[in-house]
Write a protein that holds these residues in place. Structure first.
Motif, PDB file in Angstrom:
ATOM      1  N   GLN A   1    -116.919 -94.627 -13.823  1.00  0.00           N
ATOM      2  CA  GLN A   1    -118.101 -94.095 -13.138  1.00  0.00           C
ATOM      3  C   GLN A   1    -117.989 -92.627 -12.756  1.00  0.00           C
ATOM      4  O   GLN A   1    -119.000 -91.961 -12.589  1.00  0.00           O
ATOM      5  N   GLY A   2    -116.792 -92.111 -12.669  1.00  0.00           N
ATOM      6  CA  GLY A   2    -116.636 -90.688 -12.352  1.00  0.00           C
ATOM      7  C   GLY A   2    -116.647 -89.792 -13.575  1.00  0.00           C
ATOM      8  O   GLY A   2    -116.562 -88.567 -13.454  1.00  0.00           O
ATOM      9  N   THR A   3    -116.757 -90.379 -14.773  1.00  0.00           N
ATOM     10  CA  THR A   3    -116.701 -89.571 -16.001  1.00  0.00           C
ATOM     11  C   THR A   3    -117.930 -89.861 -16.878  1.00  0.00           C
ATOM     12  O   THR A   3    -117.857 -90.626 -17.834  1.00  0.00           O
ATOM     13  N   PRO A   4    -119.070 -89.228 -16.542  1.00  0.00           N
ATOM     14  CA  PRO A   4    -120.314 -89.499 -17.277  1.00  0.00           C
ATOM     15  C   PRO A   4    -120.218 -89.227 -18.779  1.00  0.00           C
ATOM     16  O   PRO A   4    -120.805 -89.953 -19.568  1.00  0.00           O
ATOM     17  N   GLU A   5    -119.461 -88.176 -19.167  1.00  0.00           N
ATOM     18  CA  GLU A   5    -119.327 -87.887 -20.605  1.00  0.00           C
ATOM     19  C   GLU A   5    -118.652 -89.047 -21.318  1.00  0.00           C
ATOM     20  O   GLU A   5    -119.011 -89.394 -22.446  1.00  0.00           O
ATOM     21  N   PHE A   6    -117.683 -89.619 -20.645  1.00  0.00           N
ATOM     22  CA  PHE A   6    -116.974 -90.744 -21.237  1.00  0.00           C
ATOM     23  C   PHE A   6    -117.846 -91.989 -21.310  1.00  0.00           C
ATOM     24  O   PHE A   6    -117.762 -92.767 -22.256  1.00  0.00           O
ATOM     25  N   GLN A   7    -118.695 -92.157 -20.301  1.00  0.00           N
ATOM     26  CA  GLN A   7    -119.647 -93.271 -20.327  1.00  0.00           C
ATOM     27  C   GLN A   7    -120.572 -93.138 -21.546  1.00  0.00           C
ATOM     28  O   GLN A   7    -120.841 -94.118 -22.239  1.00  0.00           O
ATOM     29  N   ASP A   8    -121.022 -91.905 -21.795  1.00  0.00           N
ATOM     30  CA  ASP A   8    -121.898 -91.668 -22.958  1.00  0.00           C
ATOM     31  C   ASP A   8    -121.191 -92.009 -24.258  1.00  0.00           C
ATOM     32  O   ASP A   8    -121.762 -92.641 -25.148  1.00  0.00           O
ATOM     33  N   ARG A   9    -119.924 -91.570 -24.374  1.00  0.00           N
ATOM     34  CA  ARG A   9    -119.160 -91.835 -25.615  1.00  0.00           C
ATOM     35  C   ARG A   9    -118.943 -93.337 -25.807  1.00  0.00           C
ATOM     36  O   ARG A   9    -119.059 -93.848 -26.916  1.00  0.00           O
ATOM     37  N   TYR A  10    -118.646 -94.025 -24.703  1.00  0.00           N
ATOM     38  CA  TYR A  10    -118.437 -95.479 -24.783  1.00  0.00           C
ATOM     39  C   TYR A  10    -119.725 -96.159 -25.274  1.00  0.00           C
ATOM     40  O   TYR A  10    -119.696 -96.977 -26.192  1.00  0.00           O
ATOM     41  N   ALA A  11    -120.860 -95.789 -24.663  1.00  0.00           N
ATOM     42  CA  ALA A  11    -122.146 -96.405 -25.022  1.00  0.00           C
ATOM     43  C   ALA A  11    -122.465 -96.159 -26.497  1.00  0.00           C
ATOM     44  O   ALA A  11    -122.856 -97.078 -27.222  1.00  0.00           O
ATOM     45  N   GLU A  12    -122.285 -94.917 -26.949  1.00  0.00           N
ATOM     46  CA  GLU A  12    -122.538 -94.590 -28.363  1.00  0.00           C
ATOM     47  C   GLU A  12    -121.674 -95.452 -29.283  1.00  0.00           C
ATOM     48  O   GLU A  12    -122.157 -96.002 -30.274  1.00  0.00           O
ATOM     49  N   THR A  13    -120.393 -95.542 -28.937  1.00  0.00           N
ATOM     50  CA  THR A  13    -119.451 -96.270 -29.794  1.00  0.00           C
ATOM     51  C   THR A  13    -119.838 -97.740 -29.912  1.00  0.00           C
ATOM     52  O   THR A  13    -119.812 -98.305 -31.004  1.00  0.00           O
ATOM     53  N   VAL A  14    -120.193 -98.352 -28.787  1.00  0.00           N
ATOM     54  CA  VAL A  14    -120.602 -99.763 -28.809  1.00  0.00           C
ATOM     55  C   VAL A  14    -121.822 -99.944 -29.719  1.00  0.00           C
ATOM     56  O   VAL A  14    -121.862-100.851 -30.558  1.00  0.00           O
ATOM     57  N   ILE A  15    -122.802 -99.052 -29.575  1.00  0.00           N
ATOM     58  CA  ILE A  15    -124.030 -99.165 -30.377  1.00  0.00           C
ATOM     59  C   ILE A  15    -123.730 -98.952 -31.866  1.00  0.00           C
ATOM     60  O   ILE A  15    -124.229 -99.690 -32.729  1.00  0.00           O
ATOM     61  N   TYR A  16    -122.867 -97.972 -32.189  1.00  0.00           N
ATOM     62  CA  TYR A  16    -122.500 -97.748 -33.597  1.00  0.00           C
ATOM     63  C   TYR A  16    -121.813 -98.989 -34.166  1.00  0.00           C
ATOM     64  O   TYR A  16    -122.049 -99.384 -35.310  1.00  0.00           O
ATOM     65  N   ARG A  17    -120.944 -99.607 -33.363  1.00  0.00           N
ATOM     66  CA  ARG A  17    -120.233-100.807 -33.833  1.00  0.00           C
ATOM     67  C   ARG A  17    -121.205-101.960 -34.087  1.00  0.00           C
ATOM     68  O   ARG A  17    -121.047-102.704 -35.058  1.00  0.00           O
ATOM     69  N   ILE A  18    -122.186-102.095 -33.207  1.00  0.00           N
ATOM     70  CA  ILE A  18    -123.192-103.155 -33.379  1.00  0.00           C
ATOM     71  C   ILE A  18    -123.940-102.961 -34.700  1.00  0.00           C
ATOM     72  O   ILE A  18    -124.080-103.882 -35.506  1.00  0.00           O
ATOM     73  N   PHE A  19    -124.385-101.733 -34.942  1.00  0.00           N
ATOM     74  CA  PHE A  19    -125.161-101.473 -36.161  1.00  0.00           C
ATOM     75  C   PHE A  19    -124.290-101.542 -37.417  1.00  0.00           C
ATOM     76  O   PHE A  19    -124.756-101.994 -38.463  1.00  0.00           O
ATOM     77  N   TYR A  20    -123.038-101.131 -37.301  1.00  0.00           N
ATOM     78  CA  TYR A  20    -122.114-101.238 -38.445  1.00  0.00           C
ATOM     79  C   TYR A  20    -121.992-102.700 -38.888  1.00  0.00           C
ATOM     80  O   TYR A  20    -122.057-103.008 -40.081  1.00  0.00           O
ATOM     81  N   SER A  21    -121.822-103.590 -37.922  1.00  0.00           N
ATOM     82  CA  SER A  21    -121.571-105.001 -38.247  1.00  0.00           C
ATOM     83  C   SER A  21    -122.828-105.790 -38.578  1.00  0.00           C
ATOM     84  O   SER A  21    -122.805-106.665 -39.441  1.00  0.00           O
ATOM     85  N   ILE A  22    -123.925-105.495 -37.870  1.00  0.00           N
ATOM     86  CA  ILE A  22    -125.086-106.384 -37.948  1.00  0.00           C
ATOM     87  C   ILE A  22    -126.218-105.834 -38.814  1.00  0.00           C
ATOM     88  O   ILE A  22    -126.898-106.596 -39.499  1.00  0.00           O
ATOM     89  N   ASN A  23    -126.432-104.528 -38.774  1.00  0.00           N
ATOM     90  CA  ASN A  23    -127.524-103.936 -39.564  1.00  0.00           C
ATOM     91  C   ASN A  23    -127.067-103.775 -41.018  1.00  0.00           C
ATOM     92  O   ASN A  23    -126.747-102.700 -41.485  1.00  0.00           O
ATOM     93  N   ARG A  24    -127.064-104.899 -41.724  1.00  0.00           N
ATOM     94  CA  ARG A  24    -126.455-104.930 -43.056  1.00  0.00           C
ATOM     95  C   ARG A  24    -127.205-104.099 -44.092  1.00  0.00           C
ATOM     96  O   ARG A  24    -126.632-103.658 -45.083  1.00  0.00           O
ATOM     97  N   SER A  25    -128.499-103.869 -43.858  1.00  0.00           N
ATOM     98  CA  SER A  25    -129.236-103.025 -44.798  1.00  0.00           C
ATOM     99  C   SER A  25    -128.829-101.556 -44.632  1.00  0.00           C
ATOM    100  O   SER A  25    -129.041-100.735 -45.521  1.00  0.00           O
ATOM    101  N   GLY A  26    -128.232-101.235 -43.463  1.00  0.00           N
ATOM    102  CA  GLY A  26    -127.738 -99.871 -43.220  1.00  0.00           C
ATOM    103  C   GLY A  26    -128.827 -98.834 -43.007  1.00  0.00           C
ATOM    104  O   GLY A  26    -128.572 -97.637 -43.061  1.00  0.00           O
TER     105      GLY A  26
END
Length: 380
Positions: free
Chosen positions: A97-122
């Motif tokens: 919670q004290g590192t907003p930039e890191f929160q942003d990077r974490y959120a981006e990474t999770v979303i990229y991983r979701i789309f990598y695995s599930i959005n098979r049409s790409g």
């Protein structure tokens, strides 16, 4: 329950709707169309019961809550409010919670991983069918039950994010958030060949989102590292298949595979290792895959075989090829002891331990580690 504020809405979504509580903010805003800051009992009943949401399966309910009006698919943007709520309230992510930039990077990474695995049409458009076929709903439900975020291996693990981000940071020497060919060739102790790095940068397996000529951005790197470190997954097999399929005709021919293997052979000779001739390795690969036609491999052939990821290591990753040839007994035992872990899970676990030990060593000798300089501090 005549009026509810957003802070009181979480039990409603969890106990009445039986949905992951981190969707509460998105659902609240959907019902509170006038942005009054409150939701009435009648408005909730109207949305949830009268609109037949209650009769839908869980995946469809989640899809409907996240979907923008007029759209028949979900985009990365649709997941951002869920990640924002998760970061604000999950006990396993409190330390960020004290590192907003890191929160942003974490959120981006999770979303990229979701789309990598599930959005098979790409195509960046995640359909209801894709959501139902994937394992995201189960992972989201786990968020409410598990306080240790690192036990949620699919998508949400902080340790997995940390490994991906540190790997990127190590390669991005000038920290402009872009990686070029020379940076990527250093990946995994120079384990990849120049020819395969050229193919990645040709953007054949996946078009880069970086918008900078000849440079790979962070999202592109996430797709690369997930493909490189778990070659048993379907998205990875598709990624590397496109790389080796030089003429794009949907089959891997002997000539195409030999083109990539030549550089491996040269590297073996340079390292004074006993070279394994292509003819010998080709027989081994055919035995391993058992293709329908022995003169070429199709993607279907590779998807039918559990060992097919090794084909790509043989063709362009010397370190992994050698490890496969010697079959380290320790790694074999690890696989047998915990067969539910993916190759990616094992890799991320090993790397996280290594990075943590390096971090501890640097802390002892000179304060914080280099990774966290330039406004990013170590969240330990």
């Amino acid at each position: 329950m005549s009026y509810l504020h957003i802070s009181e809405f979480r039990p409603v979504i969890k106990d009445i709707c039986k949905l992951p509580s981190y969707l509460s903010g998105v659902l609240f805003k959907k019902i509170d169309a006038t942005c009054s800051g409150t939701v009435t009992r009648d408005a909730f009943i109207d949305y949830w019961f009268n609109d037949n949401k209650i009769t839908m399966d869980t995946a469809t309910q989640i899809f409907e809550i996240l979907r923008k009006p007029g759209y028949s698919y979900l985009t990365q943007e649709d997941f951002k409010p869920v990640l924002k709520e998760l970061l604000a309230s999950h006990p396993g992510l409190e330390f960020l919670q004290g590192t907003p930039e890191f929160q942003d990077r974490y959120a981006e990474t999770v979303i990229y991983r979701i789309f990598y695995s599930i959005n098979r049409s790409g195509n960046g458009h995640l359909t209801l069918r894709e959501l139902k076929r994937g394992n995201l709903v189960a992972a989201m439900q786990q968020l409410d039950e598990e306080e240790d975020i690192n036990k949620i291996l699919r998508y949400f693990s902080y340790e997995h994010f940390y490994v991906i981000y540190c790997k990127f940071w190590e390669l991005d020497t000038d920290h402009d958030f872009l990686i070029d060919k020379e940076n990527l060739i250093r990946y995994g102790n120079h384990s990849l060949t120049y020819r395969i790095v050229d193919r990645v940068f040709s953007q054949v397996p996946r078009k880069f989102t970086s918008m900078t000529e000849g440079k790979m951005g962070y999202e592109d790197f996430v797709y690369f590292i997930l493909s490189e470190e778990d070659k048993s997954s379907e998205p990875s097999l598709e990624y590397w298949f496109k790389c080796i399929d030089l003429d794009g005709n949907g089959i891997l021919t002997t000539n195409e595979m030999q083109f990539f293997y030549e550089e491996q052979l040269h590297r073996m000779e340079c390292m004074a290792q006993e070279p394994v001739l292509f003819e010998d390795i080709l027989c081994q690969m055919i035995d391993m895959i058992g293709p329908e036609n022995e003169t070429y491999f199709t993607l279907r052939d590779l998807k039918k075989c559990k060992l097919s990821g090794n084909i790509f290591n043989i063709l362009f990753n010397l370190n992994k090829f050698m490890a496969f040839e010697t079959r380290d007994p320790f790694l074999i035992r690890q696989e047998r002891e915990n067969p539910t872990l993916t190759e990616w899970d094992r890799f991320a676990h090993r790397e996280y331990i290594r990075l943590s030990m390096e971090e501890d060593g640097e802390d002892a000798s000179n304060g914080s580690g280099d990774v966290w300089d330039e406004s990013l501090e170590a969240p330990f």
